[in-house]
Design a protein around this motif. Structure first.
Motif, PDB file in Angstrom:
ATOM      1  N   MET A 185       7.292   1.137   1.518  1.00  0.00           N
ATOM      2  CA  MET A 185       8.357   1.884   2.174  1.00  0.00           C
ATOM      3  C   MET A 185       7.808   2.948   3.111  1.00  0.00           C
ATOM      4  SD  MET A 185      11.223   2.402  -0.812  1.00  0.00           S
ATOM      5  CE  MET A 185      12.178   3.467   0.251  1.00  0.00           C
ATOM      6  N   PHE A 186       6.731   3.611   2.691  1.00  0.00           N
ATOM      7  CA  PHE A 186       6.188   4.710   3.488  1.00  0.00           C
ATOM      8  C   PHE A 186       5.436   4.198   4.715  1.00  0.00           C
ATOM      9  CE2 PHE A 186       2.990   7.965   4.507  1.00  0.00           C
ATOM     10  CZ  PHE A 186       3.822   9.067   4.668  1.00  0.00           C
ATOM     11  N   PHE A 187       4.529   3.248   4.507  1.00  0.00           N
ATOM     12  CA  PHE A 187       3.646   2.832   5.590  1.00  0.00           C
ATOM     13  C   PHE A 187       4.233   1.740   6.485  1.00  0.00           C
ATOM     14  CE2 PHE A 187       0.354   4.763   2.805  1.00  0.00           C
ATOM     15  CZ  PHE A 187      -0.181   5.640   3.736  1.00  0.00           C
ATOM     16  N   PRO A 198       2.101  12.456  12.422  1.00  0.00           N
ATOM     17  CA  PRO A 198       1.136  13.092  13.332  1.00  0.00           C
ATOM     18  C   PRO A 198      -0.317  12.696  13.051  1.00  0.00           C
ATOM     19  CG  PRO A 198       1.685  14.597  11.554  1.00  0.00           C
ATOM     20  CD  PRO A 198       2.492  13.351  11.311  1.00  0.00           C
ATOM     21  N   GLY A 199      -1.147  12.874  14.069  1.00  0.00           N
ATOM     22  CA  GLY A 199      -2.605  12.816  13.918  1.00  0.00           C
ATOM     23  C   GLY A 199      -3.145  11.621  13.167  1.00  0.00           C
ATOM     24  N   TRP A 200      -4.091  11.916  12.263  1.00  0.00           N
ATOM     25  CA  TRP A 200      -4.805  10.860  11.551  1.00  0.00           C
ATOM     26  C   TRP A 200      -3.887  10.049  10.639  1.00  0.00           C
ATOM     27  CZ3 TRP A 200      -4.663  10.639   6.293  1.00  0.00           C
ATOM     28  CH2 TRP A 200      -4.279  11.796   5.610  1.00  0.00           C
ATOM     29  N   LEU A 201      -2.819  10.691  10.116  1.00  0.00           N
ATOM     30  CA  LEU A 201      -1.906   9.970   9.247  1.00  0.00           C
ATOM     31  C   LEU A 201      -1.173   8.873  10.020  1.00  0.00           C
ATOM     32  CD1 LEU A 201      -0.583   9.610   6.495  1.00  0.00           C
ATOM     33  CD2 LEU A 201       1.110  11.335   7.155  1.00  0.00           C
ATOM     34  N   ALA A 205      -1.537   4.908   9.382  1.00  0.00           N
ATOM     35  CA  ALA A 205      -0.340   4.107   9.094  1.00  0.00           C
ATOM     36  C   ALA A 205      -0.224   2.929  10.055  1.00  0.00           C
ATOM     37  CB  ALA A 205       0.906   4.981   9.173  1.00  0.00           C
ATOM     38  N   ARG A 206      -0.536   3.159  11.328  1.00  0.00           N
ATOM     39  CA  ARG A 206      -0.428   2.088  12.321  1.00  0.00           C
ATOM     40  C   ARG A 206      -1.500   1.024  12.142  1.00  0.00           C
ATOM     41  NH1 ARG A 206       3.277   3.044  16.530  1.00  0.00           N
ATOM     42  NH2 ARG A 206       2.813   0.861  16.957  1.00  0.00           N
ATOM     43  N   ALA A 207      -2.616   1.376  11.491  1.00  0.00           N
ATOM     44  CA  ALA A 207      -3.717   0.426  11.313  1.00  0.00           C
ATOM     45  C   ALA A 207      -3.552  -0.438  10.066  1.00  0.00           C
ATOM     46  CB  ALA A 207      -5.042   1.174  11.244  1.00  0.00           C
ATOM     47  N   LEU A 208      -2.722  -0.006   9.116  1.00  0.00           N
ATOM     48  CA  LEU A 208      -2.554  -0.726   7.859  1.00  0.00           C
ATOM     49  C   LEU A 208      -1.600  -1.924   8.041  1.00  0.00           C
ATOM     50  CD1 LEU A 208      -2.267   2.306   5.394  1.00  0.00           C
ATOM     51  CD2 LEU A 208      -4.217   0.749   5.685  1.00  0.00           C
ATOM     52  N   PRO A 209      -1.708  -2.918   7.163  1.00  0.00           N
ATOM     53  CA  PRO A 209      -0.891  -4.133   7.350  1.00  0.00           C
ATOM     54  C   PRO A 209       0.608  -3.903   7.222  1.00  0.00           C
ATOM     55  CG  PRO A 209      -2.008  -4.166   5.210  1.00  0.00           C
ATOM     56  CD  PRO A 209      -2.605  -3.037   5.995  1.00  0.00           C
ATOM     57  N   TRP A 210       1.019  -2.846   6.488  1.00  0.00           N
ATOM     58  CA  TRP A 210       2.456  -2.613   6.309  1.00  0.00           C
ATOM     59  C   TRP A 210       3.153  -2.286   7.624  1.00  0.00           C
ATOM     60  CZ3 TRP A 210      -1.116  -0.762   2.678  1.00  0.00           C
ATOM     61  CH2 TRP A 210      -1.047  -1.391   1.427  1.00  0.00           C
TER      62      TRP A 210
END
Length: 263
Positions: A185-187, A198-201, A205-210
């Motif tokens: 749900m989060f990612f 923001p930033g690294w988060l 998130a954009r790099a993970l498969p979710w």
């Protein structure tokens, strides 16, 4: 191939039967869509442009995610395999003269198609009629979106399939599935669009498969995907191949770890 099409068809018929439950679910998804939409409208009122989204993009995003919850399986922590491992029925599945992983992918496809017909259209249509949205009119954009959604389903299935396989070792995948639900749900962008993070988060998130299950397909439809359709498709395909291959490897290991409770 015929056996997998039959499995998908029978799964579709099973899930399409529960029309009253699907209607209630569609109403619930629509209601929560309005709650989420007004929260995001308050955010965009303070800052009219966040990332690549304006207020209309944010509202469109909300109702699209509400419509895709069921087909993509965001709230489904595992596949039909998990309960079958717990009950021991998986022994029958292992003897089927077909590919074990593809069988469960086919049944999940039937589930997704039923959810698409019964629970996707109402939230999107109501949202478009009630609030300012921005849906494209280009048939090509919709075709690109459909291709991305197909890959999103494969990625979602592959993750849930791995969770289901954990039951071969733990005898119960429900704890892992509950954890997956929170992470998913989060990612995936189900709670808020990933453009808000923001930033690294946000980068993580954009790099993970979710992110490939919701955020990427919707960005392609809205035309806000920074890497374009080709980049989105490459990103999704890479995760789909990796996760499916990992699932096949774990399936091979699980065949040597089959334990039926009570015996």
């Amino acid at each position: 191939m015929r056996v997998y099409l039959t499995a998908a068809r029978l799964s579709f018929r099973r899930y399409i039967t529960y029309r009253s439950a699907a209607f209630a679910g569609a109403i619930t998804n629509t209601a929560f869509g309005f709650i989420r939409a007004y929260i995001l409208l308050a955010m965009w009122h303070e800052k009219p442009q966040i990332g690549t989204y304006d207020a209309a993009d944010a509202v469109t995003y909300v109702f699209l995610t509400q419509g895709l919850i069921t087909p993509i399986g965001i709230f489904v922590g595992s596949t039909e395999l998990g309960p079958r491992i717990r009950t021991g029925e998986v022994a029958t599945d292992l003897y089927r003269p077909c590919d074990f992983q593809l069988w469960f992918l086919a049944t999940d496809l039937g589930r997704a198609l039923a959810g698409l017909l019964l629970r996707t259209v109402p939230p999107v249509v109501v949202g478009v009629l009630a609030l300012p949205t921005r849906l494209p009119t280009s048939p090509r954009r919709w075709l690109e979106f459909a291709l991305c959604c197909a890959l999103a389903l494969v990625i979602s299935f592959a993750i849930r399939y791995l969770v289901s396989l954990s039951a071969f070792w733990t005898l119960d995948e429900r704890g892992t599935a509950s954890l997956l639900l929170v992470v998913s749900m989060f990612f995936s962008g189900m709670i808020i669009p990933l453009v808000v993070m923001p930033g690294w988060l946000g980068s993580l998130a954009r790099a993970l498969p979710w992110s490939a299950t919701l955020q990427v397909p919707i960005d392609v439809l809205l035309g806000t995907e920074t890497n374009g359709f080709a980049g989105a498709l490459t990103f999704q395909a890479a995760w789909a191949v990796l996760l499916v291959a990992l699932g096949r490897a774990v399936t091979l290991a699980a065949r040597h770890k089959t334990v039926v409770q009570g015996g």
